[in-house]
Design a protein around this motif. Structure first.
Motif, short mmCIF file in Angstrom:
data_model
loop_
_atom_site.label_atom_id
_atom_site.label_comp_id
_atom_site.label_asym_id
_atom_site.label_seq_id
_atom_site.Cartn_x
_atom_site.Cartn_y
_atom_site.Cartn_z
N LEU A 26 0.81 -1.21 0.00
CA LEU A 26 0.00 0.00 0.00
C LEU A 26 0.85 1.27 0.00
CD1 LEU A 26 -2.83 -1.01 2.52
CD2 LEU A 26 -3.10 -0.53 0.08
N ILE A 27 2.09 1.16 0.43
CA ILE A 27 2.97 2.32 0.51
C ILE A 27 3.71 2.57 -0.81
CG2 ILE A 27 5.03 3.25 1.71
CD1 ILE A 27 2.43 3.33 3.30
N TYR A 28 3.80 1.58 -1.66
CA TYR A 28 4.55 1.74 -2.91
C TYR A 28 4.14 2.99 -3.71
CZ TYR A 28 6.69 -2.96 -2.57
OH TYR A 28 7.41 -4.06 -2.19
N PRO A 29 2.84 3.29 -3.85
CA PRO A 29 2.49 4.50 -4.63
C PRO A 29 3.01 5.81 -4.02
CG PRO A 29 0.59 3.03 -4.40
CD PRO A 29 1.65 2.51 -3.48
N ALA A 30 3.31 5.80 -2.72
CA ALA A 30 3.80 7.02 -2.06
C ALA A 30 5.31 7.21 -2.21
CB ALA A 30 3.44 6.99 -0.57
N PRO A 55 7.62 11.02 -4.34
CA PRO A 55 7.72 10.84 -2.89
C PRO A 55 6.70 11.68 -2.12
CG PRO A 55 9.52 12.21 -3.69
CD PRO A 55 8.79 11.72 -4.90
N THR A 56 5.62 11.02 -1.69
CA THR A 56 4.57 11.73 -0.96
C THR A 56 4.30 11.11 0.41
OG1 THR A 56 2.88 10.33 -2.01
CG2 THR A 56 3.43 12.42 -3.11
N LEU A 57 5.17 10.24 0.86
CA LEU A 57 4.98 9.50 2.11
C LEU A 57 4.82 10.46 3.30
CD1 LEU A 57 5.05 6.52 3.24
CD2 LEU A 57 7.43 6.96 3.81
N THR A 58 3.76 10.26 4.07
CA THR A 58 3.52 11.08 5.26
C THR A 58 4.06 10.39 6.50
OG1 THR A 58 1.38 10.04 5.75
CG2 THR A 58 1.38 11.93 4.21
#
Length: 297
Positions: free
Chosen positions: A74-78, A82-85
């Motif tokens: 689920l984190i791959y798209p972030a 790079p949009t990871l919160t």
């Protein structure tokens, strides 16, 4: 506050220990539901040091590993862009902490490798963003690989040598934070300490020169911003490379001057083992052995 396993036995009655175990089972069950998973990840990650057989419980319970892998996917798209919160990072790192638990346990480690689960973490090690959520993600992912190599098992090194872990670690050693550099260098050190790992890295000029170049850059950087624990791993990597005759000849030409002079005297005063390793390294490089060095020919 975390208690050790021994603390549990002295501070918990059989009844309370039984209740605690039922809670663990309930949290594991809740991992399979998206609605209850986030809290279950948090609670189980807190219990890694308390429940000695948590890893087999996780591995052998239906759907649990699939749920942990789903958290990673689920984190791959972030990652790109790079949009990871911070919230996303904390959540997936709790899942990674449970995978580290599985990687560390002797009953589940082989199955963990056979399932090629470390490969799911490699996209996180490819990231280059300097933001805190990405740094935390890389460091926790490195922690899983570090837990594997810490066991000094041939099976682990054999598996890792079939993957891209060495170039990934080398890039983090060059560009990461001090803590990430330290864990990545520790992983490289453990690979080198295995005979097959040393042979692999010294098998070709390109592999050896890439490792030597990154280690050299780290020495120059450490001369400006000293870190005793990072220096320890760098020196140990150099010392292990010097065990290979052809690499030893090459190191006579490319070992950084900062390791030959008094640049790190202050660090070495506090760390006798690193001082000993450095002395042994310099001694190994003193007398030419008449071996052809690694070359690009």
């Amino acid at each position: 506050m975390f208690y050790t396993i021994n603390d549990m036995s002295t501070q918990q009655s059989p009844a309370s220990a039984s209740i605690e175990r039922e809670k663990v089972y309930q949290f594991i069950l809740e991992l399979t539901s998206p609605e209850t998973r986030e809290n279950a990840l948090l609670e189980l990650s807190k219990k890694r040091e308390i429940v000695p057989d948590l890893a087999p419980m996780l591995w052998n319970s239906f759907g649990t590993i699939a749920a942990l892998l789903q958290e990673i996917l689920l984190i791959y798209p972030a990652i790109n862009p790079p949009t990871l919160t911070a919230h996303q990072s904390n959540r997936v790192c709790n899942a990674l902490a449970l995978l580290q638990c599985v990687a560390s346990h002797p009953e589940t480690r082989s199955q963990f490798l056979m399932a090629h689960i470390p490969l799911f973490l490699y996209p996180f090690l490819h990231t280059v963003s300097k933001t805190r959520p990405f740094e935390y993600l890389r460091l926790t992912s490195l922690g899983v690989i570090g837990a594997l190599v810490k066991t000094d098992e041939q099976e682990v090194i054999t598996f890792l040598l079939t993957t891209e872990i060495i170039p990934l670690c080398l890039r983090i050693m060059e560009t990461g934070s001090e803590l990430s550099k330290t864990v990545a260098t520790f992983i490289l050190q453990k690979i080198l300490l295995d005979e097959s790992g040393l042979s692999y890295i010294c098998q070709t000029y390109d592999r050896f020169s890439h490792v030597a170049m990154i280690l050299g850059k780290m020495v120059i950087s450490l001369a400006k911003e000293p870190s005793a624990r990072l220096l320890k791993h760098v020196v140990r990597c150099y010392l292990r490379l010097s065990d290979n005759p052809r690499a030893r000849e090459a190191l006579r030409q490319c070992l950084p001057d900062q390791l030959k002079d008094n640049t790190f005297n202050v660090c070495l005063q506090e760390d006798k083992s690193t001082k000993h390793w450095l002395q042994q390294l310099l001694k190994n490089l003193e007398t030419p052995a008449g071996i052809s060095p690694l070359t690009s020919q």
